[in-house]
Scaffold this motif. Sequence first.
Motif, PDB file in Angstrom:
ATOM      1  N   LEU A  81       0.814  -1.205   0.000  1.00 58.20           N
ATOM      2  CA  LEU A  81       0.000   0.000   0.000  1.00 58.20           C
ATOM      3  C   LEU A  81       0.853   1.263   0.000  1.00 58.20           C
ATOM      4  N   THR A  82       1.858   1.303   0.848  1.00 59.52           N
ATOM      5  CA  THR A  82       2.682   2.506   0.929  1.00 59.52           C
ATOM      6  C   THR A  82       3.578   2.657  -0.303  1.00 59.52           C
ATOM      7  N   GLU A  83       3.962   1.553  -0.926  1.00 59.31           N
ATOM      8  CA  GLU A  83       4.680   1.661  -2.198  1.00 59.31           C
ATOM      9  C   GLU A  83       3.779   2.308  -3.244  1.00 59.31           C
ATOM     10  N   TYR A  84       2.520   1.917  -3.247  1.00 64.95           N
ATOM     11  CA  TYR A  84       1.548   2.502  -4.180  1.00 64.95           C
ATOM     12  C   TYR A  84       1.393   3.997  -3.908  1.00 64.95           C
ATOM     13  N   ILE A  85       1.288   4.371  -2.646  1.00 67.28           N
ATOM     14  CA  ILE A  85       1.123   5.779  -2.279  1.00 67.28           C
ATOM     15  C   ILE A  85       2.318   6.604  -2.757  1.00 67.28           C
ATOM     16  N   ARG A  86       3.512   6.091  -2.559  1.00 64.30           N
ATOM     17  CA  ARG A  86       4.715   6.829  -2.974  1.00 64.30           C
ATOM     18  C   ARG A  86       4.773   6.999  -4.492  1.00 64.30           C
ATOM     19  N   LEU A  87       4.244   6.022  -5.217  1.00 62.10           N
ATOM     20  CA  LEU A  87       4.279   6.082  -6.677  1.00 62.10           C
ATOM     21  C   LEU A  87       3.154   6.939  -7.258  1.00 62.10           C
ATOM     22  N   GLN A  88       1.986   6.899  -6.645  1.00 64.68           N
ATOM     23  CA  GLN A  88       0.800   7.490  -7.250  1.00 64.68           C
ATOM     24  C   GLN A  88       0.370   8.822  -6.650  1.00 64.68           C
ATOM     25  N   PHE A  89       0.716   9.100  -5.401  1.00 65.76           N
ATOM     26  CA  PHE A  89       0.248  10.316  -4.754  1.00 65.76           C
ATOM     27  C   PHE A  89       1.184  11.485  -5.038  1.00 65.76           C
ATOM     28  N   SER A  90       0.608  12.659  -5.188  1.00 67.23           N
ATOM     29  CA  SER A  90       1.418  13.871  -5.307  1.00 67.23           C
ATOM     30  C   SER A  90       1.926  14.259  -3.926  1.00 67.23           C
ATOM     31  N   ALA A  91       2.859  15.195  -3.891  1.00 63.90           N
ATOM     32  CA  ALA A  91       3.389  15.661  -2.603  1.00 63.90           C
ATOM     33  C   ALA A  91       2.269  16.230  -1.739  1.00 63.90           C
ATOM     34  N   GLY A  92       1.337  16.948  -2.380  1.00 62.33           N
ATOM     35  CA  GLY A  92       0.218  17.512  -1.643  1.00 62.33           C
ATOM     36  C   GLY A  92      -0.702  16.445  -1.079  1.00 62.33           C
ATOM     37  N   GLN A  93      -0.951  15.407  -1.866  1.00 62.62           N
ATOM     38  CA  GLN A  93      -1.800  14.319  -1.396  1.00 62.62           C
ATOM     39  C   GLN A  93      -1.159  13.587  -0.217  1.00 62.62           C
ATOM     40  N   VAL A  94       0.152  13.393  -0.290  1.00 60.80           N
ATOM     41  CA  VAL A  94       0.859  12.740   0.820  1.00 60.80           C
ATOM     42  C   VAL A  94       0.790  13.607   2.074  1.00 60.80           C
ATOM     43  N   ARG A  95       0.949  14.905   1.891  1.00 59.41           N
ATOM     44  CA  ARG A  95       0.893  15.829   3.031  1.00 59.41           C
ATOM     45  C   ARG A  95      -0.485  15.783   3.700  1.00 59.41           C
ATOM     46  N   MET A  96      -1.548  15.773   2.904  1.00 57.07           N
ATOM     47  CA  MET A  96      -2.896  15.724   3.471  1.00 57.07           C
ATOM     48  C   MET A  96      -3.177  14.362   4.114  1.00 57.07           C
ATOM     49  N   LEU A  97      -2.664  13.301   3.498  1.00 53.22           N
ATOM     50  CA  LEU A  97      -2.816  11.973   4.085  1.00 53.22           C
ATOM     51  C   LEU A  97      -2.119  11.895   5.441  1.00 53.22           C
ATOM     52  N   MET A 208      -2.028  -5.186  12.104  1.00 51.90           N
ATOM     53  CA  MET A 208      -2.278  -3.972  12.878  1.00 51.90           C
ATOM     54  C   MET A 208      -3.348  -3.143  12.187  1.00 51.90           C
ATOM     55  N   LEU A 209      -3.815  -2.117  12.887  1.00 50.36           N
ATOM     56  CA  LEU A 209      -4.767  -1.195  12.280  1.00 50.36           C
ATOM     57  C   LEU A 209      -4.083  -0.417  11.158  1.00 50.36           C
ATOM     58  N   LEU A 210      -4.813  -0.204  10.086  1.00 47.45           N
ATOM     59  CA  LEU A 210      -4.236   0.421   8.896  1.00 47.45           C
ATOM     60  C   LEU A 210      -3.581   1.780   9.161  1.00 47.45           C
ATOM     61  N   PRO A 211      -4.196   2.692   9.929  1.00 46.46           N
ATOM     62  CA  PRO A 211      -3.525   3.977  10.177  1.00 46.46           C
ATOM     63  C   PRO A 211      -2.186   3.836  10.894  1.00 46.46           C
ATOM     64  N   HIS A 212      -2.076   2.853  11.771  1.00 55.14           N
ATOM     65  CA  HIS A 212      -0.792   2.626  12.441  1.00 55.14           C
ATOM     66  C   HIS A 212       0.259   2.175  11.431  1.00 55.14           C
ATOM     67  N   TRP A 213      -0.149   1.290  10.514  1.00 56.64           N
ATOM     68  CA  TRP A 213       0.783   0.859   9.481  1.00 56.64           C
ATOM     69  C   TRP A 213       1.191   2.020   8.579  1.00 56.64           C
ATOM     70  N   LEU A 214       0.253   2.894   8.251  1.00 56.87           N
ATOM     71  CA  LEU A 214       0.590   4.048   7.419  1.00 56.87           C
ATOM     72  C   LEU A 214       1.688   4.879   8.075  1.00 56.87           C
ATOM     73  N   SER A 215       1.530   5.143   9.359  1.00 57.31           N
ATOM     74  CA  SER A 215       2.520   5.939  10.080  1.00 57.31           C
ATOM     75  C   SER A 215       3.889   5.275  10.073  1.00 57.31           C
ATOM     76  N   ILE A 216       3.904   3.961  10.286  1.00 56.91           N
ATOM     77  CA  ILE A 216       5.177   3.226  10.353  1.00 56.91           C
ATOM     78  C   ILE A 216       5.839   3.145   8.985  1.00 56.91           C
ATOM     79  N   GLU A 217       5.087   2.674   7.991  1.00 54.17           N
ATOM     80  CA  GLU A 217       5.667   2.424   6.666  1.00 54.17           C
ATOM     81  C   GLU A 217       6.020   3.707   5.921  1.00 54.17           C
ATOM     82  N   MET A 218       5.314   4.787   6.209  1.00 53.20           N
ATOM     83  CA  MET A 218       5.631   6.074   5.579  1.00 53.20           C
ATOM     84  C   MET A 218       6.733   6.805   6.333  1.00 53.20           C
ATOM     85  N   GLY A 219       7.143   6.259   7.473  1.00 56.09           N
ATOM     86  CA  GLY A 219       8.220   6.877   8.234  1.00 56.09           C
ATOM     87  C   GLY A 219       7.803   8.141   8.955  1.00 56.09           C
TER      88      GLY A 219
END
Length: 226
Positions: A81-97, A208-219
């Motif tokens: 999921l986070t690999e997809y986010i890094r490839l597909q999301f703009s900097a602004g989208q990542v910031r809002m996420l 784990m819960l998805l938001p926790h994984w987002l925080s971890i995998e996105m650093g």
Amino acid sequence: MLYAGMNRNDGIQPFVTQGAAALDPHNRKFTSQVYCCVDRAANQVLARLQAEDGIVPSCHPGCCACCKQHILATAVEARALTEYIRLQFSAGQVRMLKERTRRWLSWDRLRLQHSAAAVSQWGDEAAGHPACPLLVDGICSAYPMRPITCRTHFVSTPPRYCRHDNDPQTSGNSPLSLSEVVRAAAPFSAMIRDRIEAGGGDYLKSIMLLPHWLSIEMGWELAPAA
């Protein structure tokens, strides 16, 4: 080749790994292939339920009450999921996420602490459950790489039942999930489990819960929102 829980008459084509890359538990291609199998199995079950019993899922785009549930994901799914986010999301989208994830984690901390501050800080949102950080305008912003728990969640009851289920201040009937879809996807969920364990990981501890994984995998080292 048949997997546990798969019937020879189901017509579901088994997933076959090819090459060393498929053995990598953090390989996005592997996860995507598993997801394709899950989607195919789900579609076959839904088609059968409609043909044999006239059951049609009431889920539709914009109906997102299920995105306010506690969504679980494995380490393999989180990495893809986070690999997809890094490839597909703009900097602004990542910031809002990142900000939505921060807010979700803040809510979760307050919930776990049973703090009265949750009511004053979050208002009506504290009564129910905030949406998954990936939800934007009622639509999943990472839909192609959503985890299995999302891909297999279908209900045959009116959408208002799902909304009631997530809001303790309202009353109503509980939604009726189509458990046949979850069972059909079980062999493919097992493939992810097998890859985690083959790599020396603990499958249960990888969930784990998805938001926790987002925080971890996105650093992201996220502090509670002010």
